[in-house]
Scaffold this active site. Structure first.
Site, PDB file in Angstrom:
ATOM      1  N   ALA A  36      70.996  12.458  94.707  1.00 48.15           N
ATOM      2  CA  ALA A  36      72.156  12.808  93.881  1.00 48.15           C
ATOM      3  C   ALA A  36      72.659  14.205  94.219  1.00 48.15           C
ATOM      4  O   ALA A  36      73.059  14.964  93.338  1.00 48.15           O
ATOM      5  CB  ALA A  36      71.780  12.725  92.405  1.00 48.15           C
ATOM      6  N   GLY A  58      75.105  14.971  96.682  1.00 49.52           N
ATOM      7  CA  GLY A  58      76.412  15.062  97.332  1.00 49.52           C
ATOM      8  C   GLY A  58      77.505  15.639  96.438  1.00 49.52           C
ATOM      9  O   GLY A  58      77.432  15.571  95.209  1.00 49.52           O
ATOM     10  N   ARG A  82      85.909  13.162  97.843  1.00 57.25           N
ATOM     11  CA  ARG A  82      87.022  12.214  97.661  1.00 57.25           C
ATOM     12  C   ARG A  82      87.346  11.959  96.189  1.00 57.25           C
ATOM     13  O   ARG A  82      88.375  11.361  95.874  1.00 57.25           O
ATOM     14  CB  ARG A  82      86.705  10.898  98.373  1.00 57.25           C
ATOM     15  CG  ARG A  82      86.892  10.979  99.890  1.00 57.25           C
ATOM     16  CD  ARG A  82      86.603   9.638 100.545  1.00 57.25           C
ATOM     17  NE  ARG A  82      85.170   9.393 100.667  1.00 57.25           N
ATOM     18  CZ  ARG A  82      84.649   8.217 101.021  1.00 57.25           C
ATOM     19  NH1 ARG A  82      85.447   7.171 101.228  1.00 57.25           N
ATOM     20  NH2 ARG A  82      83.351   8.071 101.134  1.00 57.25           N
ATOM     21  N   ASN A 129      82.886   6.541  95.418  1.00 58.62           N
ATOM     22  CA  ASN A 129      83.286   7.707  96.204  1.00 58.62           C
ATOM     23  C   ASN A 129      84.677   8.203  95.842  1.00 58.62           C
ATOM     24  O   ASN A 129      85.047   9.312  96.207  1.00 58.62           O
ATOM     25  CB  ASN A 129      83.245   7.376  97.708  1.00 58.62           C
ATOM     26  CG  ASN A 129      81.826   7.156  98.189  1.00 58.62           C
ATOM     27  OD1 ASN A 129      81.000   8.065  98.162  1.00 58.62           O
ATOM     28  ND2 ASN A 129      81.532   5.935  98.598  1.00 58.62           N
ATOM     29  N   TYR A 169      96.347  14.242  52.248  1.00 53.15           N
ATOM     30  CA  TYR A 169      95.258  14.914  52.953  1.00 53.15           C
ATOM     31  C   TYR A 169      94.160  15.225  51.958  1.00 53.15           C
ATOM     32  O   TYR A 169      94.376  15.946  50.971  1.00 53.15           O
ATOM     33  CB  TYR A 169      95.720  16.214  53.620  1.00 53.15           C
ATOM     34  CG  TYR A 169      94.560  17.023  54.152  1.00 53.15           C
ATOM     35  CD1 TYR A 169      93.804  16.555  55.223  1.00 53.15           C
ATOM     36  CD2 TYR A 169      94.193  18.238  53.561  1.00 53.15           C
ATOM     37  CE1 TYR A 169      92.710  17.270  55.702  1.00 53.15           C
ATOM     38  CE2 TYR A 169      93.110  18.963  54.036  1.00 53.15           C
ATOM     39  CZ  TYR A 169      92.366  18.469  55.099  1.00 53.15           C
ATOM     40  OH  TYR A 169      91.291  19.169  55.568  1.00 53.15           O
ATOM     41  N   SER A 204     102.241  12.077  42.786  1.00 51.67           N
ATOM     42  CA  SER A 204     102.746  12.292  44.143  1.00 51.67           C
ATOM     43  C   SER A 204     103.165  13.749  44.374  1.00 51.67           C
ATOM     44  O   SER A 204     103.660  14.429  43.473  1.00 51.67           O
ATOM     45  CB  SER A 204     103.938  11.386  44.400  1.00 51.67           C
ATOM     46  OG  SER A 204     103.531  10.034  44.370  1.00 51.67           O
ATOM     47  N   ALA A 236     103.460  14.678  38.939  1.00 51.13           N
ATOM     48  CA  ALA A 236     103.993  14.736  40.298  1.00 51.13           C
ATOM     49  C   ALA A 236     104.592  16.105  40.586  1.00 51.13           C
ATOM     50  O   ALA A 236     105.244  16.713  39.739  1.00 51.13           O
ATOM     51  CB  ALA A 236     105.040  13.653  40.493  1.00 51.13           C
ATOM     52  N   ARG A 260     104.845  23.070  37.425  1.00 44.37           N
ATOM     53  CA  ARG A 260     106.053  23.116  38.238  1.00 44.37           C
ATOM     54  C   ARG A 260     107.154  23.761  37.400  1.00 44.37           C
ATOM     55  O   ARG A 260     107.112  23.752  36.168  1.00 44.37           O
ATOM     56  CB  ARG A 260     106.463  21.704  38.678  1.00 44.37           C
ATOM     57  CG  ARG A 260     106.761  20.762  37.529  1.00 44.37           C
ATOM     58  CD  ARG A 260     106.971  19.331  37.999  1.00 44.37           C
ATOM     59  NE  ARG A 260     107.313  18.457  36.898  1.00 44.37           N
ATOM     60  CZ  ARG A 260     106.875  17.227  36.732  1.00 44.37           C
ATOM     61  NH1 ARG A 260     106.042  16.722  37.633  1.00 44.37           N
ATOM     62  NH2 ARG A 260     107.251  16.488  35.706  1.00 44.37           N
TER      63      ARG A 260
END
Length: 453
Positions: free
Chosen positions: A8, A10, A14, A223, A362, A401, A419, A436
Site C-alpha cells: 500500500a 504507491g 492517476r 488507479n 427551530y 405561531s 402568536a 407583543r
C-alpha cells in the site's frame, strides 16, 4: 498458518489527488481497509502493511487493526516494496500471501485457493483472470496450470497479444520468497523492481509456479476515479442484493446508496435516492422517503422519514415521523408519535410523545413535554453569542405561531403562548403569555406616504 503482506505504498498519480490512493473511500470506508479485513478473515499469524506515499496518513487509518507496518521510503516498484517486509518477517518460515491495497474486491475464498497451491508443493502461485480487453496488461503464458512467463504487452508477439489471461496481482509464496526477491533486477525503462519477475526466478531455481484462475470482477484494481466508481458500484450492488434477500424493499434499488455499517430490518421500505450512512439503524416496518439522507441515525420499528429529510445523529421512536424537508441534527430525539413537519429543524432536543411541530420551526437545546403543539415559525433562541441555553416546554402546552422563546426559559404544563410573542420570562402552568406590542391602526397613513413619493 501463514503471513500476509499488503502492498500500500504507491502514490496513485492517476487519481489526481493529494490523498494517498489507498485512503480513497469506498462506501464510506478507506479502500485499504477492505484488503485488511479480507486478510484478517483468513486468520494470518502475521499481517504486514507496506506503506510509503502519505505513510503517516495511512498508518493513522490502520490504527486499531492488528497489523505491523513496514515503510518503503522510496517507491521503487512492487518487488522492492515487498522486500521492505523482510525485517519483520525474516524468521517466519512461510507461506506468504501478498495482495495489493488497491484491489478491494478480492475474497478470502480466492486467497485460500492460492495458499492451497503452495501447500500442495508449488513454490509460487499467482491469481490470474481473463479479460475481454487485456490491452495494457502482461499476458500469462502457461502449460496446464504451470506458468511459464508473464509477458509484458510491449514485448508480446501478435500471437501472445491474443491471450486474454492476465496477472491479477495476488500471490502466494513458499519460504524462498525473500531470497528470490534479492535476485530481482531493475533492468527496465522505469528502473523499478517488479513482482512478476519472480516467476522466472522461481523457475530458475527449479520451483513450480502455478496459476489460479479467478473471477475478473474480484481482481478489479483502482488507479483512476473512474475505476473507483466502478468498484464502488460493485460493492453497492452486492450490498443492495444482500439486504433485499433479507426482506428490505428497495424501490429503484440502483438509485439507493448505503454503507456496510448500516443495519436494516425486514419490511423496511427505501424509496428512490435514499442515502444511508454511518451507524444508521432502521427498524422493522420503517419507511424512508425519496432522497432522504440518514447518517448515524436510529429509526425504531414503525418510524417514518418522509422525502428530502436530512437526519444526522437523530433517534426516532416508533410511530414518530419527520418531513418532508425536515432537518434533524445530532441529539434530536423524537419519541413515540411525534410529528415534525416540513422545514422544521431540531437540534439536541427531546420531543416527548405526541408532540407536533408541523412546519417552519427551530427547536434547539429544548425539551418539549408530551402532547405539546409548536406553531409555525416558532424559534427557541438558544444562543446568546457565547453560550447555549435550554428551553423547557411542559406537557400539553400550546406555542402560538411566530413566537420566540429566549432561553433559558420555561413554559409550564398546559400553558399557552400567544402568536407573535417574544418570551423572555418563565410562563406558569395553565397561563396565557402574550408579549407583543398592542396593535394600532393609523388611518390614511399608507395613502399619504404614496402621495408624498
Amino acid at each position: 498458518m501463514h503471513a500476509h503482506v499488503i502492498l500500500a505504498a504507491g502514490q496513485g498519480t492517476r487519481m489526481k489527488s493529494r490523498l494517498p490512493k489507498v485512503l480513497h473511500l469506498l462506501l464510506g470506508k478507506p479502500m485499504l481497509l477492505y484488503a485488511v479485513e479480507t486478510a484478517l478473515a483468513l486468520g494470518p499469524e502475521r499481517l504486514v502493511v507496506v506503506v510509503g506515499h502519505g505513510a503517516s496518513l495511512v498508518e493513522e487509518a490502520l490504527r486499531g487493526y492488528p497489523v505491523e507496518i513496514a515503510r518503503q521510503e522510496a517507491q521503487l516498484g512492487t518487488a522492492h516494496a515487498l522486500l521492505q517486509a523482510e525485517a519483520l518477517l525474516k524468521d517466519f518460515p512461510g507461506p506468504f500471501l501478498v495482495t495489493q491495497g488497491d484491489t478491494p474486491l478480492l475474497s478470502p475464498k480466492t486467497l485460500k485457493a492460492l495458499l492451497a497451491k503452495v501447500a500442495e508443493g508449488a513454490g509460487m502461485a499467482l491469481l490470474t483472470v481473463e479479460l475481454e480487453n487485456p490491452t495494457g496488461y502482461g499476458r500469462i503464458l502457461r502449460e496446464g496450470e504451470e506458468v511459464l512467463a508473464n509477458v509484458e504487452e510491449k514485448d508480446a508477439s501478435p500471437t501472445l497479444k491474443a491471450i486474454r489471461e492476465v496477472n491479477a496481482g495476488a500471490y502466494a509464496f513458499d519460504g524462498f520468497l525473500f531470497q528470490a526477491l534479492k535476485e530481482v533486477k531493475n533492468e527496465n525503462a522505469a528502473q523499478e523492481y517488479y513482482l512478476p519477475d519472480l516467476i522466472a526466478i522461481y523457475r530458475a531455481h527449479g520451483k513450480k509456479v502455478v496459476a489460479v484462475r479467478g473471477v475478473a470482477e474480484e481482481a478489479l484494481g483502482v488507479n483512476t476515479r473512474e475505476e473507483l466508481a466502478r468498484v464502488e458500484g460493485v460493492l453497492l450492488a452486492r450490498l443492495r442484493a444482500e439486504w433485499m434477500k433479507r426482506g428490505v424493499r428497495m424501490v429503484l434499488p440502483e438509485t439507493i446508496y448505503l454503507e456496510p455499517s448500516v443495519e436494516l430490518a425486514p419490511d423496511v421500505t427505501l424509496w428512490p435516492g435514499v442515502v444511508l450512512r454511518g451507524r444508521t439503524r432502521v427498524g422493522e416496518g420503517c419507511e424512508v422517503g425519496a432522497y432522504a439522507i440518514l447518517e448515524d441515525t436510529i429509526l425504531e420499528p414503525g418510524a417514518k422519514v418522509q422525502a428530502h429529510t436530512v437526519a444526522q445523529g437523530a433517534h426516532l421512536h416508533g410511530g414518530a415521523d419527520a418531513g418532508p424537508f425536515a432537518r434533524l441534527r445530532p441529539g434530536a430525539v423524537l419519541e413515540e408519535g411525534v410529528h415534525v413537519g416540513n422545514f422544521v429543524e431540531v437540534k439536541n432536543s427531546r420531543l416527548h410523545p405526541g408532540v407536533k411541530a408541523g412546519h417552519l420551526a427551530y427547536l434547539g437545546d429544548a425539551e418539549v413535554g408530551e402532547g405539546s403543539n409548536i406553531g409555525a415559525g416558532v424559534i427557541t433562541a438558544n444562543y446568546d453569542g457565547k453560550r447555549k441555553h435550554k428551553t423547557f416546554i411542559g406537557k400539553q402546552a400550546f406555542i402560538g405561531s411566530n413566537s420566540v422563546l429566549v432561553a433559558p426559559v420555561r413554559v409550564g404544563d398546559g400553558a399557552m403562548v400567544g402568536a407573535g410573542s417574544v418570551i423572555t420570562h418563565d410562563v406558569p402552568e395553565d397561563a396565557l403569555a402574550v408579549a407583543r406590542g398592542r396593535q394600532r391602526n393609523i388611518e390614511g397613513y399608507a395613502k399619504r406616504k404614496r402621495e408624498e413619493a
